[in-house]
Design a protein around this motif. Structure first.
Motif, PDB file in Angstrom:
ATOM      1  N   LEU A 133       0.751  -1.134   0.035  1.00 15.43           N
ATOM      2  CA  LEU A 133       0.111  -0.024   0.065  1.00 15.43           C
ATOM      3  C   LEU A 133       0.799   1.256   0.054  1.00 15.43           C
ATOM      4  O   LEU A 133       0.520   2.395  -0.706  1.00 15.43           O
ATOM      5  N   GLU A 134       1.861   1.351   0.520  1.00 14.39           N
ATOM      6  CA  GLU A 134       2.681   2.352   0.762  1.00 14.39           C
ATOM      7  C   GLU A 134       3.270   2.475  -0.540  1.00 14.39           C
ATOM      8  O   GLU A 134       3.534   3.968  -1.048  1.00 14.39           O
ATOM      9  N   GLU A 135       4.188   1.611  -0.995  1.00 14.46           N
ATOM     10  CA  GLU A 135       5.039   1.677  -2.300  1.00 14.46           C
ATOM     11  C   GLU A 135       4.333   1.895  -3.502  1.00 14.46           C
ATOM     12  O   GLU A 135       4.848   2.500  -4.231  1.00 14.46           O
ATOM     13  N   LYS A 136       3.356   1.119  -3.502  1.00 15.91           N
ATOM     14  CA  LYS A 136       2.289   1.254  -4.984  1.00 15.91           C
ATOM     15  C   LYS A 136       1.353   2.192  -4.908  1.00 15.91           C
ATOM     16  O   LYS A 136       1.177   2.932  -6.104  1.00 15.91           O
ATOM     17  N   TYR A 137       0.696   2.209  -3.816  1.00 18.50           N
ATOM     18  CA  TYR A 137      -0.464   3.102  -3.780  1.00 18.50           C
ATOM     19  C   TYR A 137      -0.357   4.360  -2.946  1.00 18.50           C
ATOM     20  O   TYR A 137      -1.429   5.207  -2.801  1.00 18.50           O
ATOM     21  N   PHE A 138       0.772   4.590  -2.266  1.00 15.72           N
ATOM     22  CA  PHE A 138       0.983   6.077  -1.550  1.00 15.72           C
ATOM     23  C   PHE A 138       0.270   6.086  -0.457  1.00 15.72           C
ATOM     24  O   PHE A 138      -0.043   7.113  -0.007  1.00 15.72           O
ATOM     25  N   ALA A 139      -0.371   4.889   0.058  1.00 19.15           N
ATOM     26  CA  ALA A 139      -1.081   5.044   1.212  1.00 19.15           C
ATOM     27  C   ALA A 139      -0.433   4.555   2.605  1.00 19.15           C
ATOM     28  O   ALA A 139      -0.180   3.307   2.703  1.00 19.15           O
TER      29      ALA A 139
END
Length: 242
Positions: free
Chosen positions: A160-166
């Motif tokens: 979520l952090e790396e691909k979706y910036f969440a």
């Protein structure tokens, strides 16, 4: 479930923010961005409201937004913490679907009832042993396309952090020991009459919006694993006859 969210536009805007095209503190309006990206204003506004939830921007007045950029997280994912501890985590996704949010899930995720959410059902393993029966609920706009990702041997949180910036900046957890239900007994290979440790976790963004609601049902008899991965549960388990 059909959705009309402009996923490709979101991807383009997020990549621009991540690349530093829009500086932290810069003020943006949906109409200006719509002109830059050559899209309809209502589509750009949908994306900006999603980025407000995810913490990349914060909404000011009307259709005005301020850039926050990518937040830093102080949380290791359970997967990452497990791997650092020398254990071997993996997971098996048993269901991945987009559904309308029920009243309970809508309340947890601060959504309208019926809004599209991902429902991910997983079995989590440590060193090949089934440890947890887990369901995650995520607003669709946080990670459109997630159903096509394979995180069997990768951290869901890091994805979520790396691909979706969440990025998770806060976690709220409740712990309880409850009787295992039939699905727990089947998935976790528990005998009738067993208990499970339930961890209910809400992950929150830099703007205070819910990103993920997780219901995690764990075999408490594998105490060394559980105490290592959920230290807050150690005292609860130590004082409970399982």
């Amino acid at each position: 479930m059909e959705t009309n969210f402009p996923c490709e536009l979101q991807r383009r805007l997020e990549q621009a923010i991540a690349a530093g095209k829009y500086a932290k503190g810069e003020v943006l309006t949906s109409s200006d961005l719509a002109g830059q990206f050559q899209v309809a204003n209502d589509e750009m506004l949908m994306v900006l409201l999603a980025e407000h939830r995810k913490g990349l921007v914060i909404k000011r007045e009307g259709e005005v937004f301020e850039v926050l950029g990518l937040a830093n997280t102080g949380f290791d994912s359970v997967f990452t913490h497990t791997a650092k501890s020398g254990l071997k985590p993996s997971s098996d996704v048993r269901a991945a679907e987009i559904k309308g949010a029920s009243p309970e899930i809508a309340e947890k995720l601060d959504l309208e009832v019926g809004a599209p959410v991902y429902r991910f059902v997983r079995t989590r393993y440590i060193n090949g042993e089934a440890l947890a029966n887990q369901i995650n609920y995520i607003p669709f706009e946080v990670c459109p396309g997630l159903e096509y990702d394979d995180f069997s041997y990768y951290s869901f949180q890091k994805l979520l952090e790396e691909k979706y910036f969440a990025v998770f900046t806060q976690m709220e957890e409740d712990l309880a020991i409850v009787p295992a239900d039939p699905q727990d007994m089947e998935i976790l290979n528990l005998p009738e009459g067993s208990s499970v440790l339930v961890v209910r976790r809400l992950a929150v963004s830099a703007t205070g919006f819910p990103l993920v609601w997780a219901d995690i049902r764990i075999r408490p008899d594998r105490y060394p694993y559980v105490a290592e991965l959920w230290p807050s549960a150690a005292d609860l388990l130590a004082n409970k006859v399982l």
